[in-house]
Scaffold this active site. Structure first.
Site, PDB file in Angstrom:
ATOM      1  N   SER A  88      20.394 -61.911 -32.171  1.00  0.00           N
ATOM      2  CA  SER A  88      19.146 -62.710 -32.685  1.00  0.00           C
ATOM      3  C   SER A  88      18.668 -62.513 -31.677  1.00  0.00           C
ATOM      4  CB  SER A  88      18.966 -64.133 -33.538  1.00  0.00           C
ATOM      5  OG  SER A  88      17.937 -64.631 -34.172  1.00  0.00           O
TER       6      SER A  88
ATOM      7  N   LYS B   2      13.217 -61.548 -36.117  1.00  0.00           N
ATOM      8  CA  LYS B   2      14.925 -62.433 -35.972  1.00  0.00           C
ATOM      9  C   LYS B   2      14.661 -63.378 -36.338  1.00  0.00           C
ATOM     10  CE  LYS B   2      15.654 -59.082 -32.436  1.00  0.00           C
ATOM     11  NZ  LYS B   2      17.217 -58.029 -32.691  1.00  0.00           N
TER      12      LYS B   2
HETATM   13  C1  HXC Z   1       1.215 -50.856 -30.738  1.00  0.00           C
HETATM   14  C2  HXC Z   1       2.815 -49.375 -30.892  1.00  0.00           C
HETATM   15  C3  HXC Z   1       3.627 -49.663 -29.761  1.00  0.00           C
HETATM   16  C4  HXC Z   1       2.620 -50.267 -28.864  1.00  0.00           C
HETATM   17  C5  HXC Z   1       5.077 -48.067 -30.999  1.00  0.00           C
HETATM   18  N1  HXC Z   1       4.575 -48.521 -32.067  1.00  0.00           N
HETATM   19  N2  HXC Z   1       4.844 -48.840 -29.829  1.00  0.00           N
HETATM   20  N3  HXC Z   1       1.399 -50.189 -31.429  1.00  0.00           N
HETATM   21  N4  HXC Z   1       1.918 -51.088 -29.359  1.00  0.00           N
HETATM   22  N5  HXC Z   1       2.955 -50.632 -27.491  1.00  0.00           N
HETATM   23  C6  HXC Z   1       3.306 -48.512 -33.247  1.00  0.00           C
HETATM   24  C7  HXC Z   1       3.520 -46.441 -33.201  1.00  0.00           C
HETATM   25  O1  HXC Z   1       1.977 -46.347 -33.386  1.00  0.00           O
HETATM   26  C8  HXC Z   1       3.821 -46.480 -35.009  1.00  0.00           C
HETATM   27  O2  HXC Z   1       2.464 -46.395 -35.414  1.00  0.00           O
HETATM   28  C9  HXC Z   1       4.690 -48.064 -35.358  1.00  0.00           C
HETATM   29  O3  HXC Z   1       4.272 -48.054 -34.041  1.00  0.00           O
HETATM   30  C10 HXC Z   1       6.566 -46.716 -35.310  1.00  0.00           C
HETATM   31  O4  HXC Z   1       6.272 -45.926 -33.697  1.00  0.00           O
HETATM   32  P1  HXC Z   1       7.423 -44.271 -33.097  1.00  0.00           P
HETATM   33  O5  HXC Z   1       7.275 -44.636 -32.482  1.00  0.00           O
HETATM   34  O6  HXC Z   1       6.826 -43.844 -34.909  1.00  0.00           O
HETATM   35  O7  HXC Z   1       8.380 -45.617 -34.326  1.00  0.00           O
HETATM   36  P2  HXC Z   1       9.986 -45.076 -33.931  1.00  0.00           P
HETATM   37  O8  HXC Z   1      10.034 -44.139 -33.014  1.00  0.00           O
HETATM   38  O9  HXC Z   1      10.719 -44.654 -35.474  1.00  0.00           O
HETATM   39  O10 HXC Z   1       9.898 -46.105 -32.772  1.00  0.00           O
HETATM   40  C11 HXC Z   1       9.406 -46.902 -32.304  1.00  0.00           C
HETATM   41  C12 HXC Z   1       9.894 -47.963 -31.570  1.00  0.00           C
HETATM   42  C13 HXC Z   1      11.868 -47.497 -30.536  1.00  0.00           C
HETATM   43  C14 HXC Z   1      10.021 -49.164 -32.741  1.00  0.00           C
HETATM   44  C15 HXC Z   1       8.874 -48.067 -30.471  1.00  0.00           C
HETATM   45  O11 HXC Z   1      11.764 -46.705 -29.877  1.00  0.00           O
HETATM   46  C16 HXC Z   1      11.608 -48.845 -29.618  1.00  0.00           C
HETATM   47  O12 HXC Z   1      11.514 -49.778 -29.745  1.00  0.00           O
HETATM   48  N6  HXC Z   1      12.744 -48.429 -28.872  1.00  0.00           N
HETATM   49  C17 HXC Z   1      12.779 -49.617 -27.584  1.00  0.00           C
HETATM   50  C18 HXC Z   1      14.337 -49.616 -28.401  1.00  0.00           C
HETATM   51  C19 HXC Z   1      14.561 -51.284 -27.909  1.00  0.00           C
HETATM   52  O13 HXC Z   1      14.189 -51.605 -26.963  1.00  0.00           O
HETATM   53  N7  HXC Z   1      15.638 -51.892 -27.827  1.00  0.00           N
HETATM   54  C20 HXC Z   1      15.950 -53.495 -27.513  1.00  0.00           C
HETATM   55  C21 HXC Z   1      15.517 -54.567 -28.239  1.00  0.00           C
HETATM   56  S1  HXC Z   1      15.195 -55.738 -27.423  1.00  0.00           S
HETATM   57  P3  HXC Z   1       1.122 -46.202 -36.408  1.00  0.00           P
HETATM   58  O14 HXC Z   1       0.317 -46.435 -37.429  1.00  0.00           O
HETATM   59  O15 HXC Z   1       0.575 -45.154 -35.310  1.00  0.00           O
HETATM   60  O16 HXC Z   1       2.157 -45.089 -36.831  1.00  0.00           O
HETATM   61  C22 HXC Z   1      14.557 -57.160 -28.069  1.00  0.00           C
HETATM   62  C23 HXC Z   1      15.288 -58.500 -27.616  1.00  0.00           C
HETATM   63  C24 HXC Z   1      14.394 -58.928 -26.679  1.00  0.00           C
HETATM   64  O17 HXC Z   1      14.468 -57.250 -29.785  1.00  0.00           O
HETATM   65  C25 HXC Z   1      14.100 -60.012 -26.373  1.00  0.00           C
HETATM   66  C26 HXC Z   1      14.448 -60.392 -25.411  1.00  0.00           C
HETATM   67  C27 HXC Z   1      14.213 -62.004 -24.665  1.00  0.00           C
END
Ligand code: HXC
Length: 272
Positions: free
Chosen positions: A145, A163
């Site tokens: 989470s 989450k």
């Molecule tokens: C606004 C955004 C965006 C941003 C993506 N999108 N980034 N919108 N601001 N910065 C939108 C895109 O325009 C698109 O919408 C939709 O999200 C899907 O994006 P895609 O690139 O087509 O999807 P995909 O490549 O499948 O995945 C994107 C992703 C992924 C979810 C951003 O690449 C990702 O999250 N990677 C990082 C993994 C990560 O960081 N894991 C750890 C998480 S840490 P439209 O409308 O244009 O189609 C965590 C906890 C943190 O979760 C806690 C800390 C205390």
């Protein structure tokens, strides 16, 4: 009980741990800890190159396979492959997650949905299709989470919704699967140094680190090892009576207030 018998070393020899999202960050740390404690380990993630790199760190009993948790069929196939390789699953970790900073007004429906699909629906897929492969009784299921589930954070509406859903999903599963002898819990990690999440959310550089440390009563950022220790405890028989809980592993940070987090994320946005 004597003091010497309280110095417990975890031993997962002959047990099988499967870690979704286990090729990077916190989840890789969990996979490596279980491997170091003697477990057979399977890691699952989206990219073959990440799977190969992670497996190379897990020793002779490491195994990996590719799946996207949004794709139910690929999750089913990964779990079947894990079972074929190492037998029934003793510890299942569902940790695949997506994240980016965006305020609600600039988020498309698809942007909100992509994080809910990875984090929450993905956790459903993993758990739903793992049940038939779990060792029963005795298996332990862990969800990853985040503080966003309980502490409202700006630019994190999608993550908070996903989450919070995971927390309640874990509690419900603990009710439904208790009779089968399966325990279900969630870990909520605080700020963990060097992870993709911190790169995306936290202000960068020494000043950023100091700001994050100031949010933590224990005065330091966490490490993947901190989370791995909790995962091993929850996956072990030492936690035999623990189910249906969400445990924060965050140096006490969840008891600090939202305004500090807002200031930190705001500074992070400004430094991009
Ligand atoms: C606004 C955004 C965006 C941003 C993506 N999108 N980034 N919108 N601001 N910065 C939108 C895109 O325009 C698109 O919408 C939709 O999200 C899907 O994006 P895609 O690139 O087509 O999807 P995909 O490549 O499948 O995945 C994107 C992703 C992924 C979810 C951003 O690449 C990702 O999250 N990677 C990082 C993994 C990560 O960081 N894991 C750890 C998480 S840490 P439209 O409308 O244009 O189609 C965590 C906890 C943190 O979760 C806690 C800390 C205390």
């Amino acid at each position: 009980m004597g003091v010497e018998s309280m110095n417990v070393q975890f031993d997962f020899s002959g047990r099988h741990a499967v870690v979704f999202g286990g090729t990077t960050g916190i989840n890789l740390g969990i996979a490596q800890a279980f491997a170091a404690a003697g477990a057979d380990v399977t890691v699952v993630s989206r990219k073959q190159a990440n799977v190969d790199a992670a497996v190379a760190t897990l020793g002779a009993r490491g195994f990996g396979t590719v799946a996207d948790v949004r794709d139910e069929a690929s999750v089913r196939a990964a779990l079947a492959a894990a079972h074929d390789k190492h037998g029934p699953i003793d510890v299942l970790v569902s940790g695949a997650a997506g994240n980016f900073l965006a305020d609600v007004n600039s988020m498309s429906s698809n942007a909100f949905k992509v994080v809910v699909d990875i984090d929450l629906v993905g956790s459903f897929h993993v758990a739903r299709h793992a049940f038939e492969h779990l060792r029963k009784p005795g298996a332990s299921v862990l969800f990853i989470s985040a503080p966003q589930a309980v502490v409202p954070m700006p630019w994190q509406a999608h993550v908070g919704a996903a989450k919070a859903g995971i927390d309640q999903f874990a509690r419900v599963l603990a009710l439904e699967w208790g009779a089968a002898g399966v325990r279900v819990n969630a870990i909520s990690p605080g700020p963990i140094a060097g992870t993709e999440g911190m790169k995306r959310l936290a202000p960068q550089g020494p000043e950023g680190d100091a700001l994050v440390r100031a949010m933590v009563p224990l005065g330091r950022m966490g490490t993947p090892r901190d989370i791995a220790h909790l995962a091993m405890f929850l996956g072990s028989d030492a936690a035999a009576y623990l189910s249906g809980t969400v445990i924060a592993c965050d140096g006490g940070a969840q008891n600090m207030l939202t305004p500090m987090i807002t200031a930190a994320i705001g500074q992070g946005m400004a430094t991009r």
